[in-house]
Design an enzyme around this catalytic site. Structure first.
Site, short mmCIF file in Angstrom:
data_model
loop_
_atom_site.label_atom_id
_atom_site.label_comp_id
_atom_site.label_asym_id
_atom_site.label_seq_id
_atom_site.Cartn_x
_atom_site.Cartn_y
_atom_site.Cartn_z
N SER A 137 70.00 40.53 5.54
CA SER A 137 70.24 41.95 5.29
C SER A 137 70.39 42.20 3.80
CB SER A 137 71.53 42.38 6.01
OG SER A 137 72.04 43.59 5.50
N TYR A 150 80.65 42.25 8.31
CA TYR A 150 79.19 42.24 8.32
C TYR A 150 78.65 41.70 7.00
CZ TYR A 150 74.43 44.19 8.17
OH TYR A 150 73.08 44.35 8.04
#
Length: 260
Positions: A137, A150
């Site tokens: 990501s 995250y």
């Protein structure tokens, strides 16, 4: 790498990027090992694409990963390509996060990628060929507020990629990292409230589809590429993060989420 006839293991294959990656590799002539927790979805996908085997497993559990790997080796052999795609996690501020939630956010994708990779890597090195693919990501390069666990897990994945490259030099086993921007998958539907915490600066980057990510991933595997980011604006943003990390960090913070 010519993927025709190769065994490709895809984690998180029940939906989104994982399912589309499986379809793309199937069209390229690969034999698939599909891994996720949802066995029904895996079997539905296997019936659709053909030349696919289903291995349901909880990838956050190292014992379950070991059992899955033994089953894969006995059924289709050691994979030629491993796609570490499984990912989950609600976006929360650090002070909103419980210890259990942090453990869950670290377990998948970070620990899961490590468990799956190490379960097969010895055999791949002895064979002298293969490729480890990690779907990451932008949070692995640019931290923003409201996504503590995250972001930490994605930075962990970035470190895993770097450590693998150092360890695997000269073995014949390569490493590829895929970094897409926002993807139009069901990730945010499964993690309500998270989408609203994307920094506003990210609106300049077009959303990509799971199909686009899958095509880029398979193409990068074929070409033995080290890293692919998409779309073009994502590549420019990552370049800015490398060239001017303090400015990029400031922009992501000032346009990021605020506590209500």
């Amino acid at each position: 790498m010519d993927v025709r006839g190769k065994v490709v293991l895809v984690t998180g294959a029940s939906s989104g990027i994982g399912a589309e990656t499986a379809r793309e590799f199937a069209r390229a002539g690969a034999t698939l090992a599909l891994v996720a927790r949802n066995e029904l979805k895996l079997r539905t996908l296997a019936a659709e694409v053909g030349k696919a085997h289903v291995f349901p497993a909880d990838l956050g559990d190292p014992a379950a990963v070991t059992a899955m790997a033994d089953h894969v080796k006995a059924t289709v052999g050691v994979p030629d390509v491993i796609v570490n795609n499984a990912g989950a996690g609600l976006w929360l501020f650090a002070d909103e996060t419980t210890p259990e939630q942090f453990r869950e956010q670290a377990a998948v994708p970070y620990l899961a990628a490590g468990y799956v990779t190490t379960a097969f890597l010895g055999d791949m090195v002895r064979r002298g060929s293969g490729r480890i693919v990690v779907v990451n990501s932008p949070a692995s390069r640019i931290a923003w507020p409201g996504a503590f666990g995250y972001t930490a897990a994605r930075w962990g994945l970035r470190g895993l990629v770097a450590a693998l490259r150092a360890d695997l030099r000269g073995t014949g086993v390569g490493v590829t990292e895929i970094v897409p921007g926002k993807v139009s998958s069901d990730y945010f539907a499964n993690n309500p409230g998270s989408e609203q915490r994307i920094p506003r600066i990210a609106s300049i980057i077009p959303t990509v589809s799971p199909e686009q990510v899958a095509r880029a991933l398979v193409n990068a595997t074929r070409r033995d590429r080290r890293r692919t980011a998409l779309p073009v604006m994502m590549r420019l943003m990552l370049g800015a993060a490398w060239a001017s990390p303090s400015v990029t960090s400031w922009l992501s913070t000032v346009t990021g989420a605020r506590r209500s």
